[in-house]
Structure formats: structure tokens, C-alpha cells
Design a protein around this motif. Structure first.
Motif, PDB file in Angstrom:
ATOM      1  N   ASP A 290      -1.609   3.824  13.370  1.00 56.17           N
ATOM      2  CA  ASP A 290      -2.248   3.442  14.641  1.00 56.17           C
ATOM      3  C   ASP A 290      -3.698   3.915  14.670  1.00 56.17           C
ATOM      4  N   ARG A 291      -4.431   3.501  15.700  1.00 57.26           N
ATOM      5  CA  ARG A 291      -5.873   3.751  15.715  1.00 57.26           C
ATOM      6  C   ARG A 291      -6.197   5.249  15.741  1.00 57.26           C
ATOM      7  N   THR A 292      -5.402   5.993  16.497  1.00 55.37           N
ATOM      8  CA  THR A 292      -5.662   7.440  16.576  1.00 55.37           C
ATOM      9  C   THR A 292      -5.512   8.074  15.195  1.00 55.37           C
ATOM     10  N   ALA A 293      -4.464   7.672  14.477  1.00 53.39           N
ATOM     11  CA  ALA A 293      -4.231   8.247  13.146  1.00 53.39           C
ATOM     12  C   ALA A 293      -5.338   7.817  12.182  1.00 53.39           C
ATOM     13  N   TYR A 294      -5.766   6.557  12.281  1.00 51.37           N
ATOM     14  CA  TYR A 294      -6.837   6.056  11.395  1.00 51.37           C
ATOM     15  C   TYR A 294      -8.128   6.837  11.624  1.00 51.37           C
ATOM     16  N   GLY A 297      -7.906  10.236  10.207  1.00 47.97           N
ATOM     17  CA  GLY A 297      -8.046  10.198   8.750  1.00 47.97           C
ATOM     18  C   GLY A 297      -9.520  10.139   8.343  1.00 47.97           C
ATOM     19  N   LEU A 298     -10.275   9.277   9.031  1.00 45.28           N
ATOM     20  CA  LEU A 298     -11.702   9.147   8.723  1.00 45.28           C
ATOM     21  C   LEU A 298     -12.448  10.460   8.963  1.00 45.28           C
ATOM     22  N   GLN A 299     -12.115  11.104  10.091  1.00 43.49           N
ATOM     23  CA  GLN A 299     -12.786  12.382  10.395  1.00 43.49           C
ATOM     24  C   GLN A 299     -12.539  13.422   9.314  1.00 43.49           C
ATOM     25  N   HIS A 300     -11.413  13.301   8.639  1.00 40.55           N
ATOM     26  CA  HIS A 300     -11.098  14.287   7.599  1.00 40.55           C
ATOM     27  C   HIS A 300     -11.432  13.772   6.208  1.00 40.55           C
ATOM     28  N   GLY A 301     -12.268  12.742   6.140  1.00 42.25           N
ATOM     29  CA  GLY A 301     -12.801  12.323   4.849  1.00 42.25           C
ATOM     30  C   GLY A 301     -11.995  11.270   4.118  1.00 42.25           C
ATOM     31  N   LEU A 302     -10.968  10.688   4.727  1.00 44.06           N
ATOM     32  CA  LEU A 302     -10.247   9.589   4.067  1.00 44.06           C
ATOM     33  C   LEU A 302     -11.006   8.294   4.333  1.00 44.06           C
ATOM     34  N   SER A 314     -10.120  -2.626  16.857  1.00 44.09           N
ATOM     35  CA  SER A 314      -8.749  -2.822  16.331  1.00 44.09           C
ATOM     36  C   SER A 314      -7.847  -1.683  16.792  1.00 44.09           C
ATOM     37  N   GLN A 315      -6.639  -2.051  17.200  1.00 39.64           N
ATOM     38  CA  GLN A 315      -5.727  -1.011  17.721  1.00 39.64           C
ATOM     39  C   GLN A 315      -4.853  -0.367  16.648  1.00 39.64           C
ATOM     40  N   CYS A 316      -4.677  -1.114  15.545  1.00 37.76           N
ATOM     41  CA  CYS A 316      -3.822  -0.517  14.507  1.00 37.76           C
ATOM     42  C   CYS A 316      -4.071  -1.197  13.166  1.00 37.76           C
ATOM     43  N   PHE A 317      -3.433  -0.647  12.134  1.00 37.84           N
ATOM     44  CA  PHE A 317      -3.697  -1.054  10.757  1.00 37.84           C
ATOM     45  C   PHE A 317      -2.377  -1.163   9.997  1.00 37.84           C
ATOM     46  N   LEU A 371      -2.428  11.238   5.593  1.00 31.80           N
ATOM     47  CA  LEU A 371      -2.356  11.506   7.045  1.00 31.80           C
ATOM     48  C   LEU A 371      -1.602  12.801   7.355  1.00 31.80           C
ATOM     49  N   THR A 372      -0.541  13.081   6.601  1.00 35.04           N
ATOM     50  CA  THR A 372       0.268  14.276   6.883  1.00 35.04           C
ATOM     51  C   THR A 372      -0.597  15.545   6.769  1.00 35.04           C
ATOM     52  N   GLU A 373      -1.443  15.588   5.738  1.00 36.33           N
ATOM     53  CA  GLU A 373      -2.310  16.767   5.569  1.00 36.33           C
ATOM     54  C   GLU A 373      -3.368  16.822   6.655  1.00 36.33           C
TER      55      GLU A 373
END
Ligand code: FAD
Ligand code: MLT
Ligand code: ZN
Length: 508
Positions: A290-294, A297-302, A314-317, A371-373
Motif C-alpha cells: 500500500d502507499r504508506t508502505a511504499y 520503503g522509499l524513505q529508507h532507501g529502497l 497512486s494508492q497502492c502497488f 519492507l520488513t526491515e
């Protein structure tokens, strides 16, 4: 009255809910005499203990007493690291005589507190049992010690053009025995099915020390009750898995993936249907973020896999993987799919990207697997691994967020994020609730049993793939009837009448 998003709310009924802390007055702690006995079975380097005769530094024992999330803290004073099945058998026989509780531990990546002692049970770590016993490149049947790391097994069979039938983000640490004991699902279940199908045989040390040798390498064997199935997902409560026979599939000739941004969650279901229809037999994964998880992920360098402009609102991926036999054929199918999706009258996606190289293929997967990390870096996660109807995924996430808002617990002072990702193709949602400043009883009380009630109302499962451990013992009845739990108890009693094997886990 609490208003919940899109009419998802638990029905008003009073299911039982209480957190019982199990007590083990029937069990004994490990003492110096016990250590002396273990020294007659194991090499000195295989015994860790804070008791004076061994005096292992507390820092060396600490990793065995805390889980991956830092949520569950154990009190074991001793850890044993056997190298052979015979040693495991002798240890267990002795523990049964002395009534010492045993916690089997693999890579300690479990997410429900199953591998951590609750009181003073001894930890039996399988990490030193890490040899491949045999591999048949014709049949693809691999026989290995339970302590082999999943990734090492993948690397072992890769030159023979085989892959493990399961894959997960924890592959670099989790062990095949732990995977089997949790019946881990992961990223390949959609294609290769569950371990209940791919595991052909097991060697297990039973709670009285008997070695149950069912290390069959037969694909077909209908000779009565299939006992091994009880240990797949048994979470160490019925015995210690020491050896594994597993069917590994041939490596696909061609693998590709695409990453799609969707304007809204409602498009996920029709997209799943469209992708299944167009890709047919080559689709091997269909994962959701979902968008929050995406954004996390970006904030942590993914990533980023798409530019901010492309992603827009976009709301989700969705990540789709294909595994097929012919690269040109598969690419043609994927290109056609993308073109059809983008040129439809009412497009289901905003945009998408098709990996063009192994590096891009890996970075698309890295976003999902990482995402888990990232969740772990955000704070302390409450992780709910549930099966619910696909159409309800986002409603469940939204309902939980609104619940925390309504309780004044949403924000950087308490719950900073509520997000969903997971194995859409398997109906498995990973609902992650981030406690910014650590676990607190009032946060848990707002989440549980609220989430379990919602899941039970949708006839879902409170544990899709992570297991029950100590986290969900008291929630088991949300997904299992009293009759089922009663028969589970009878099975436990039959195998482990002394209740020494991972006591206090799974069963309420
Ligand atoms: P442990 O954590 O050591 O133990 C787990 C349970 O099994 C405990 O109850 C323990 O007592 C028991 N056990 C362990 N070894 C044995 C044995 N030899 N005999 C008997 N009992 C034993 N899970 C999924 O299903 N899908 C995923 O995609 C997934 N991704 C993950 C990603 C990350 C980053 C992390 C940290 C975890 C993930 N998990 C996932 C959780 C998952 O359950 C495991 O990672 C894995 O299956 C546990 O293996 P382990 O060796 O670490 O077991
Ligand atoms: C996953 O699918 O990423 C794992 O099950 C771990 C998690 O739930 O974070
Ligand atoms: Zn998962």
C-alpha cells in the motif's frame, strides 16, 4: 460509538479474550548437575550457560533470548548447540527424565515469539546441524539437516539448476527446520504451493527422545496416517525436526517482473483477474504494497522504481513476477499485458515498469522484501499476519488506522503508521502497526482483540503464515473451533505428555 471506515467493524459479540501467562510449575530449571550431564553428550563449545561452571558471558547468551523484533524476551540460562541427531535425542531423553522444558530454535527470525523461552526452558539451537545429506539432480530431492540456512540450500542446488520451493526475506538467516516448523509461506507459495506439499519426509526427535525416521524420498506414499504433516507448522511443540527431505523444482528458464502503480485499491481485484488471465501459467507471484508502505520503503532507501510524477497519487502497488520457459515468449506476454493495461478505456493502473536487467529485477524484489526491515527501523511493529478476503485488505488496514485515531493513539506520540503489504495472490495481508516509541500495553489493548474480531467476522485466519507462537495463543479460537482445539490438545498430550516441548506455545 466508534465510526469505522467502509462499514468494516467487528460484530458485537463477546468472544473470550484474556491474555493468560502460562506457568510451568511442573518443569525444572537447568542446574550444574544438568550441565555436567550435557557435557557428557556435547563438546564444551556446544554448551553456553551463565551458570558458574560454564560462565558464558551474558552478551553471548543474549541473542538466544530475544526475538528478531525485540518484542519477546526469554530467560534461558543455558543454550545447547548439538551437531547430530543422536545428540539431540540424548539431550531430549535427559530433559524428559529431569522435566526440563526445551525451546527448539532455528534462525530466530520468527515473528510470533515461538522460539523464545517463556520461563527457564533450555534453548536447543539447531544452527550447528547444517550439512546437506544428499541431493538428487534428476528428481530434485534434497535431504538436509534442519539447521541449514535457506539461502545456503538455494546456493547449494543452484548449480544443478534447481531452486528451493520457498523464498522469504529472512532467507539469509532462517533455517529449513524453522521454515518447516512454522510452515512458512513466503514469495513462491503461489507457484509451488505450501510445505505441506513439497516436504516429502522428516526426521524428528520426539519429546521422549525417540528418533522418528520418516525421511522418505518418495513422491507417493499412501501408507496410513501422514505423521510428518503434524510437524509442519508444529512450531516445535511436538518434537524437534532434525532432518528434512524436500522436493525442489527446476529453476525456471526465464524470470521477469513488473511493478505497477494503481490509482485505487478497488482495482487490485480486477487487476489480479486480468493478470491471471493474460499471463496464465507463467505468473509466479502477485504481491501487494500500500502507499504508506511504499513511501516508508522509499524513505529508507529502497527504490525508487518509478518517478514521483509517475506515481502521482497512486494508492497502492502490485509486483507481478513471471517464471517461464522462454524469455521471448514471456516478455511478449508481459509487454502485451502492460500495453493493454495502459491503453484500456478505464485503466486499472496509473503506470508500470518492466525490469530490463537482472539488476532491475532484483531491485523490484528488494523493495517488496525490504519492507520488513524498514518497518523495524520505523519503531516497534505490531505485526498481524492474517488471511482475509482480498477485497477487504485495505478496509481492514483503514479500520485499524481509524480505530487508533478514535482512541487518540494515532500520531508520533503513539502509533505513527498503519500499513498493509503482503501476498495478495494467497489472500495473505501483512498488517503492520508501528509503535513509534515502543510497545505499550494500552496500544496492544486497542489493537487486540479488535483485529482478531474483524478477521473472524470475515471468516479469515489470525495467522496466515507466521504461526501462533506465544503471540496468538489466546487468539487461536478466533480461527479454530473448540472441537479443533480440543483435538490439537489431545495430539499434544499424546506426543508430549510431560509438556516439555516448547511449553506455552500455540495452545491456549
Ligand atoms: P525460529 O524463529 O528460530 O523458530 C520459529 C518456530 O519454529 C519456533 O516456534 C521454534 O521453536 C520452531 N523451530 C525452529 N526450528 C525448529 C526445529 N528444527 N524443530 C522444531 N521446531 C523448530 N514467514 C513467512 O511465512 N513468509 C515470509 O515471507 C516471511 N518473511 C520474513 C521476513 C523477515 C525479514 C523475517 C524476519 C521473518 C519472516 N518470516 C516469514 C517469518 C518466518 O516464520 C521465518 O522467517 C522462518 O520460517 C522461521 O525460521 P527460523 O529458522 O528463523 O525459526
Ligand atoms: C513478508 O511477507 O514480508 C513477511 O511475511 C514478513 C512480514 O510480514 O513483514
Ligand atoms: Zn509474508
Amino acid at each position: 460509538m466508534i465510526r469505522l471506515h467502509n462499514s468494516i467493524r467487528p460484530a458485537f459479540r463477546s468472544r473470550r479474550w484474556a491474555h493468560n501467562i502460562p506457568t510451568f510449575s511442573h518443569l525444572n530449571s537447568v542446574n550444574e548437575e544438568d550441565l555436567a550431564h550435557f557435557s557428557s553428550i556435547l563438546a564444551p563449545t556446544s554448551i553456553l550457560s551463565t551458570l558458574p561452571s560454564i560462565s558464558t558471558p551474558a552478551d553471548d547468551i543474549a541473542p538466544y533470548n530475544v526475538d528478531w523484533m525485540g518484542k519477546y524476551h526469554g530467560q534461558a540460562n543455558s543454550v545447547l548447540r548439538p551437531r547430530t541427531t543422536q545428540q539431540v535425542s540424548e539431550i531430549v531423553k535427559y530433559c524428559a527424565q529431569r522435566k526440563i522444558g526445551i525451546v527448539p530454535q532455528g534462525g530466530n527470525t520468527g515473528l510470533v515469539g515461538g522460539g523464545i523461552s517463556l520461563q527457564k526452558e533450555i534453548v536447543l539451537s539447531l544452527g550447528a546441524m547444517n550439512n546437506v545429506r544428499s541431493f538428487d539432480p534428476v528428481s530434485g530431492i534434497l535431504v538436509a539437516d534442519a539447521g541449514c540456512i535457506l539461502q545456503s540450500l538455494s546456493e547449494y542446488i543452484a548449480p544443478h539448476n534447481h531452486i528451493m520451493p520457498l523464498d522469504l526475506g529472512a532467507k539469509g538467516s532462517c533455517q529449513i527446520g524453522g521454515n518447516i516448523s512454522t510452515n512458512a509461506g513466503g514469495l513462491r507459495l503461489l507457484r509451488y504451493g505450501s510445505l505441506h506439499g513439497t516436504v516429502l519426509g522428516l526426521e524428528v526427535v520426539l519429546p521422549d527422545g525417540t528418533i522418528l525416521d520418516q525421511l522418505s524420498t518418495l513422491r507417493k506414499d499412501n501408507t496410513g496416517y501422514d505423521l510428518k504433516q503434524l510437524f509442519i507448522g508444529g512450531e516445535g511443540t511436538l518434537g524437534i525436526v532434525t532432518g528434512v527431505s524436500i522436493l525442489t523444482p527446476p529453476a525456471p528458464q526465464a524470470t521477469n517482473n513488473i511493478f505497477l502503480a494503481l490509482p485505487r485499491f478497488d482495482n487490485v481485484l480486477p487487476l489480479f483477474q486480468t493478470v491471471k488471465r493474460q499471463l496464465g501459467e507463467i505468473m509466479s507471484a502477485f504481491e501487494y504494497i500500500d502507499r504508506t508502505a511504499y513511501d516508508m520503503g522509499l524513505q529508507h532507501g529502497l527504490g525508487p522504481l518509478l518517478s514521483a510524477d509517475e506515481v502521482g497519487d497512486s494508492q497502492c502497488f502490485v509486483l507481478v513476477e513471471t517464471s517461464g520457459g522462454n524469455q521471448d515468449h514471456d516478455l511478449e506476454k508481459l509487454n502485451n499485458l502492460l500495453e493493454n493495461l495502459l491503453t484500456a478505456d478505464e485503466p486499472l493502473i496509473n503506470t508500470g515498469v518492466l525490469s530490463q536487467s537482472p539488476t532491475q529485477f532484483n531491485s523490484i524484489w528488494a523493495l517488496r522484501e525490504g519492507l520488513t526491515e524498514c518497518v523495524q527501523k520505523e519503531g516497534k511493529p505490531y505485526k498481524y499476519d492474517v488471511s482475509v478476503p482480498l477485497a477487504d485488505f485495505q478496509k481492514v488496514v483503514d479500520a485499524v488506522r481509524e480505530r487508533m485515531i478514535s482512541k487518540g493513539l494515532y500520531g508520533d506520540h503513539a502509533i505513527s503508521k498503519v500499513m498493509g503489504y503482503g501476498h495478495v495472490g494467497d489472500g495473505n495481508l501483512h498488517l503492520n502497526v508501528i509503535a513509534k516509541h515502543g510497545y505499550r500495553p494500552e496500544l496492544e489493548a486497542a489493537l487486540e482483540p479488535f483485529i482478531y474480531e474483524i478477521v473472524a467476522d470475515r471468516k479469515g485466519s489470525v495467522s496466515a503464515e507466521h504461526g501462533i507462537g506465544s503471540m496468538k495463543r489466546d487468539a487461536l479460537h478466533y480461527s479454530k473451533s473448540d472441537v479443533s482445539i480440543d483435538w490439537m490438545r489431545k495430539i499434544k498430550q499424546t506426543f508430549d505428555p510431560l509438556n516439555i516441548m516448547n511449553p506455552g506455545k500455540v495452545l491456549p
